[in-house]
Design a protein around this motif. Structure first.
Motif, PDB file in Angstrom:
ATOM      1  N   ALA A   1      97.224 -72.016  67.013  1.00  0.00           N
ATOM      2  CA  ALA A   1      96.841 -71.314  65.905  1.00  0.00           C
ATOM      3  C   ALA A   1      95.541 -70.779  65.901  1.00  0.00           C
ATOM      4  O   ALA A   1      94.714 -71.116  66.728  1.00  0.00           O
ATOM      5  CB  ALA A   1      96.758 -72.391  64.600  1.00  0.00           C
ATOM      6  N   PHE A   2      95.365 -69.331  65.450  1.00  0.00           N
ATOM      7  CA  PHE A   2      94.146 -68.651  65.461  1.00  0.00           C
ATOM      8  C   PHE A   2      93.612 -68.139  64.193  1.00  0.00           C
ATOM      9  O   PHE A   2      94.558 -67.714  63.376  1.00  0.00           O
ATOM     10  CB  PHE A   2      94.234 -67.712  66.534  1.00  0.00           C
ATOM     11  N   SER A   3      92.577 -67.973  63.971  1.00  0.00           N
ATOM     12  CA  SER A   3      92.211 -67.335  62.622  1.00  0.00           C
ATOM     13  C   SER A   3      90.826 -66.604  62.808  1.00  0.00           C
ATOM     14  O   SER A   3      89.936 -67.116  63.763  1.00  0.00           O
ATOM     15  CB  SER A   3      92.029 -68.305  61.526  1.00  0.00           C
ATOM     16  N   ILE A   4      90.691 -65.441  62.101  1.00  0.00           N
ATOM     17  CA  ILE A   4      89.427 -64.536  62.312  1.00  0.00           C
ATOM     18  C   ILE A   4      88.959 -64.175  60.913  1.00  0.00           C
ATOM     19  O   ILE A   4      89.778 -63.890  60.202  1.00  0.00           O
ATOM     20  CB  ILE A   4      89.810 -63.581  63.300  1.00  0.00           C
ATOM     21  N   LEU A   5      87.656 -64.124  60.768  1.00  0.00           N
ATOM     22  CA  LEU A   5      87.256 -63.566  59.410  1.00  0.00           C
ATOM     23  C   LEU A   5      87.400 -62.017  59.413  1.00  0.00           C
ATOM     24  O   LEU A   5      87.245 -61.424  60.435  1.00  0.00           O
ATOM     25  CB  LEU A   5      85.785 -63.706  59.403  1.00  0.00           C
ATOM     26  N   LYS A   6      87.836 -61.443  58.453  1.00  0.00           N
ATOM     27  CA  LYS A   6      88.379 -60.156  58.210  1.00  0.00           C
ATOM     28  C   LYS A   6      87.010 -59.234  58.424  1.00  0.00           C
ATOM     29  O   LYS A   6      87.161 -58.048  59.155  1.00  0.00           O
ATOM     30  CB  LYS A   6      88.908 -59.841  56.898  1.00  0.00           C
ATOM     31  N   LYS A   7      85.916 -59.804  58.217  1.00  0.00           N
ATOM     32  CA  LYS A   7      84.766 -58.948  58.127  1.00  0.00           C
ATOM     33  C   LYS A   7      84.351 -58.849  59.509  1.00  0.00           C
ATOM     34  O   LYS A   7      83.576 -57.987  60.069  1.00  0.00           O
ATOM     35  CB  LYS A   7      83.620 -59.566  57.304  1.00  0.00           C
ATOM     36  N   ARG A   8      84.720 -59.728  60.555  1.00  0.00           N
ATOM     37  CA  ARG A   8      84.464 -59.784  62.028  1.00  0.00           C
ATOM     38  C   ARG A   8      85.341 -58.860  62.714  1.00  0.00           C
ATOM     39  O   ARG A   8      85.195 -58.554  63.916  1.00  0.00           O
ATOM     40  CB  ARG A   8      84.533 -61.218  62.290  1.00  0.00           C
ATOM     41  N   VAL A   9      86.421 -58.366  62.219  1.00  0.00           N
ATOM     42  CA  VAL A   9      87.200 -57.157  62.974  1.00  0.00           C
ATOM     43  C   VAL A   9      86.471 -55.920  63.253  1.00  0.00           C
ATOM     44  O   VAL A   9      86.035 -55.454  62.175  1.00  0.00           O
ATOM     45  CB  VAL A   9      88.577 -57.093  62.114  1.00  0.00           C
ATOM     46  N   GLN A  10      86.474 -55.767  64.427  1.00  0.00           N
ATOM     47  CA  GLN A  10      85.491 -54.396  64.965  1.00  0.00           C
ATOM     48  C   GLN A  10      86.434 -53.226  65.080  1.00  0.00           C
ATOM     49  O   GLN A  10      86.034 -52.189  64.973  1.00  0.00           O
ATOM     50  CB  GLN A  10      84.816 -54.808  65.997  1.00  0.00           C
ATOM     51  N   GLY A  11      87.637 -53.518  65.318  1.00  0.00           N
ATOM     52  CA  GLY A  11      88.714 -52.408  65.420  1.00  0.00           C
ATOM     53  C   GLY A  11      90.128 -52.882  65.608  1.00  0.00           C
ATOM     54  O   GLY A  11      90.238 -54.151  65.742  1.00  0.00           O
ATOM     55  N   ILE A  12      90.928 -51.981  65.767  1.00  0.00           N
ATOM     56  CA  ILE A  12      92.298 -52.394  65.897  1.00  0.00           C
ATOM     57  C   ILE A  12      93.039 -51.587  67.013  1.00  0.00           C
ATOM     58  O   ILE A  12      93.034 -50.343  67.081  1.00  0.00           O
ATOM     59  CB  ILE A  12      93.231 -52.248  64.641  1.00  0.00           C
ATOM     60  N   GLU A  13      93.902 -52.170  67.865  1.00  0.00           N
ATOM     61  CA  GLU A  13      94.363 -51.649  69.003  1.00  0.00           C
ATOM     62  C   GLU A  13      96.055 -51.721  68.915  1.00  0.00           C
ATOM     63  O   GLU A  13      96.509 -52.653  68.613  1.00  0.00           O
ATOM     64  CB  GLU A  13      93.900 -52.016  70.231  1.00  0.00           C
ATOM     65  N   ILE A  14      96.653 -50.542  68.895  1.00  0.00           N
ATOM     66  CA  ILE A  14      98.328 -50.636  68.898  1.00  0.00           C
ATOM     67  C   ILE A  14      98.692 -50.105  69.926  1.00  0.00           C
ATOM     68  O   ILE A  14      98.196 -48.705  70.394  1.00  0.00           O
ATOM     69  CB  ILE A  14      98.485 -49.975  67.557  1.00  0.00           C
ATOM     70  N   SER A  15      99.472 -50.694  70.754  1.00  0.00           N
ATOM     71  CA  SER A  15      99.864 -50.201  71.955  1.00  0.00           C
ATOM     72  C   SER A  15     101.260 -50.503  72.059  1.00  0.00           C
ATOM     73  O   SER A  15     102.176 -51.357  71.576  1.00  0.00           O
ATOM     74  CB  SER A  15      99.326 -51.078  73.273  1.00  0.00           C
ATOM     75  N   GLN A  16     102.047 -49.532  72.814  1.00  0.00           N
ATOM     76  CA  GLN A  16     103.402 -49.310  73.224  1.00  0.00           C
ATOM     77  C   GLN A  16     103.720 -49.036  74.497  1.00  0.00           C
ATOM     78  O   GLN A  16     103.233 -47.766  75.017  1.00  0.00           O
ATOM     79  CB  GLN A  16     103.976 -48.213  72.151  1.00  0.00           C
ATOM     80  N   SER A  17     104.492 -49.984  75.231  1.00  0.00           N
ATOM     81  CA  SER A  17     104.850 -49.359  76.487  1.00  0.00           C
ATOM     82  C   SER A  17     106.057 -48.584  76.332  1.00  0.00           C
ATOM     83  O   SER A  17     106.442 -48.124  75.141  1.00  0.00           O
ATOM     84  CB  SER A  17     105.282 -50.823  77.239  1.00  0.00           C
ATOM     85  N   PHE A  18     106.538 -48.258  77.516  1.00  0.00           N
ATOM     86  CA  PHE A  18     107.638 -47.231  77.434  1.00  0.00           C
ATOM     87  C   PHE A  18     108.911 -47.762  76.798  1.00  0.00           C
ATOM     88  O   PHE A  18     109.494 -47.086  76.101  1.00  0.00           O
ATOM     89  CB  PHE A  18     108.124 -46.677  78.921  1.00  0.00           C
ATOM     90  N   MET A  19     109.144 -48.940  77.249  1.00  0.00           N
ATOM     91  CA  MET A  19     110.311 -49.520  76.747  1.00  0.00           C
ATOM     92  C   MET A  19     110.207 -49.934  75.078  1.00  0.00           C
ATOM     93  O   MET A  19     111.071 -49.784  74.304  1.00  0.00           O
ATOM     94  CB  MET A  19     110.590 -51.028  77.325  1.00  0.00           C
TER      95      MET A  19
END
Length: 498
Positions: A275-293
């Motif tokens: 389980a993992f939790s992170i403070l919303k205010k600590r999010v510095q950025g978002i990465e959305i990645s898609q492979s070819f498949m």
């Protein structure tokens, strides 16, 4: 303030880690070399036994000497056998919380919990390798209460603030269905592994025992029949897919993404839970990645960029879910992080940036061509093969740059900047202006001649996150620089609110 020792099971888990590290050496010394009278083997055995005894003694002394306490403000840690050290880690420094319950933990009704900070070195995290579920919940609640700041409300609504902070309701945003697990299994291509392994094993067995000569007559004709080969391949695919599905279900079957007003929670695993939790205010950025498949199946992987360390498996624990539907991923981001907006209207790079990308030197092609020219007489029987390979490689590299150009787009809105790049796959990076700590605008000679530039930005993370977008126009680079200059006013307003 009362200090107490860590749970005695900590010794067992530390010892288990030592056994895993030396298991290969132990097998080589005591199993594969059983009965050996070699001096080197005998020295290795005694050294391994001495190391095991020394490790056991040090673990016992470490357990007796190390203590911790947790009050309403901070963790207080005492460590050291001969040289004593004391540390105080305030809860407000904790950025991420990671909990893992392995199969071994389940046997003893234990769990492990780690509190990650934005610091480096010994203060990077506070780790409890083995604690009871009750103690882990108590420690997490202390950190959570410290990170939840009180909100000023009128006296008439003061009774609303008497709600227990531990009763904040979590909103569940995603749990995978059976269809999602099947898609995940298919995306990983694990159903092809058994076929490859079977073909490789048959070729090696045939090379050793010459199976084709040993099997004659109708048996050979049966084995070489197209229908038999197709049937065997079908069975192997079904078995491989079943194994892949079970493996994927064990990893992602109990996946859950949830959030409350302050944190995002990710939990997963069947046999080995984490389980993992992170403070919303600590999010510095978002990465959305898609492979070819994943692009073919309309799936995406969303990863949170955090200011704090996430441990040794950063990529794994920071990923929301590796196989999210693209549209569902965008809506989920906006639900969990209302301060972030994923833009769907992106700008393409100017046409001259395509010309610049094609004109850039092809160093890899030049090196390969030089090697083919030098070794052409030894590698190829036909004299024209080497230059055909060279031309084909150049064509592939040119097509890759063209595809990268068409897949590159960006958006700079009021408070956000978003990059999208890729060739066969795609990667989108989104961050807020107030989360960017440094920007840059660079120009090569070729870019200066064509009126282009490369913009870059830096976010706080471990390691520091760098992102760049090459070949935008000079006007866009200037607009980006002016856009970032407004960050100072934005941060000042935010500080005044606090």
């Amino acid at each position: 303030m009362e200090f107490k020792r860590y749970h005695p099971a900590t010794i067992l888990f530390d010892l288990y880690g030592f056994v895993k590290n030396v298991a290969i050496f132990a097998i080589m010394l005591f199993v594969f070399n059983y009965g050996s009278e070699s001096m080197l083997v005998r020295i290795g055995r005694w050294a391994l036994l001495f190391g095991a005894a020394l490790t056991l003694v040090s673990l016992l002394l470490k357990w007796f000497s190390n203590r911790y306490a947790a009050d309403e403000q901070a963790f207080h840690l005492k460590a050291g056998i001969f040289q004593k050290t004391e540390r105080t880690i305030y809860y407000e420094k904790v950025q991420n919380v990671q909990r893992r319950t392995s199969f071994l933990h389940k046997l003893f009704h234990m769990t492990s919990v780690s509190f990650q900070t934005g610091a480096t070195g010994v203060d990077a995290k506070v780790e409890f390798k083995a604690v009871t579920q009750h103690e882990a919940n108590r420690l997490e609640s202390l950190v959570k209460e410290a990170s939840t700041k009180p909100v000023e409300v009128p006296d008439t609504d003061a009774h609303l603030m008497e709600m227990d902070k531990g009763e904040i309701e979590r909103v569940i945003h995603f749990t995978p269905t059976r269809k999602d697990v099947i898609k995940a299994s298919f995306t990983s291509l694990s159903f092809l592994f058994l076929i490859v392994i079977a073909a490789s094993a048959f070729s090696k067995i045939n090379a050793l025992f010459d199976v084709e000569e040993a099997v004659e007559g109708w048996v050979l004709s049966l084995l070489t029949s197209g229908w038999v080969i197709a049937g065997i391949a079908t069975v192997l695919i079904i078995v491989s897919f079943t194994i892949g599905y079970i493996r994927t279900f064990i990893t992602y079957g109990k996946y859950e993404i949830a959030s409350d007003d302050a944190r995002i929670y990710i939990s997963k695993g069947v046999l080995d839970e984490s389980a993992f939790s992170i403070l919303k205010k600590r999010v510095q950025g978002i990465e959305i990645s898609q492979s070819f498949m994943k692009r073919l199946l309309g799936l995406a992987e969303v990863k949170l960029i955090s200011a704090g360390s996430l441990g040794s498996d950063d990529d794994e624990v920071s990923t929301l879910y590796p196989f999210l539907p693209v549209k569902g991923a965008y809506s989920m981001i906006e639900e969990m992080l209302p301060d972030y907006e994923v833009s769907t209207e992106l700008k393409q790079l100017p046409r001259k940036s395509l010309v610049v990308r094609i004109m850039k030197p092809y160093w890899f092609w030049l090196i390969v061509t030089a090697a083919l020219t030098y070794f052409r007489t030894n590698l190829f029987d036909k004299p024209n093969v080497w230059w055909m390979i060279s031309i084909s490689l150049l064509a592939v590299l040119v097509l890759a740059r063209i595809a990268n150009y068409w897949n590159t787009s960006y958006a700079i809105t009021d408070r956000f900047i978003q990059f999208t790049e890729g060739t066969l796959g795609k990667t989108t990076y989104l961050t807020r202006r107030d989360k960017i700590v440094e920007v840059s605008v660079k120009r090569t000679k070729l870019q200066q001649w064509t009126g282009l530039a490369t913009i870059g930005l830096v976010n706080r993370a471990q390691p520091v996150r760098h992102a760049s977008l090459p070949d935008v126009t000079v006007n866009e680079a200037a607009r980006f620089y002016s856009w970032y200059a407004l960050r100072g006013e934005e941060v000042r307003v935010e500080q005044e609110r606090k």
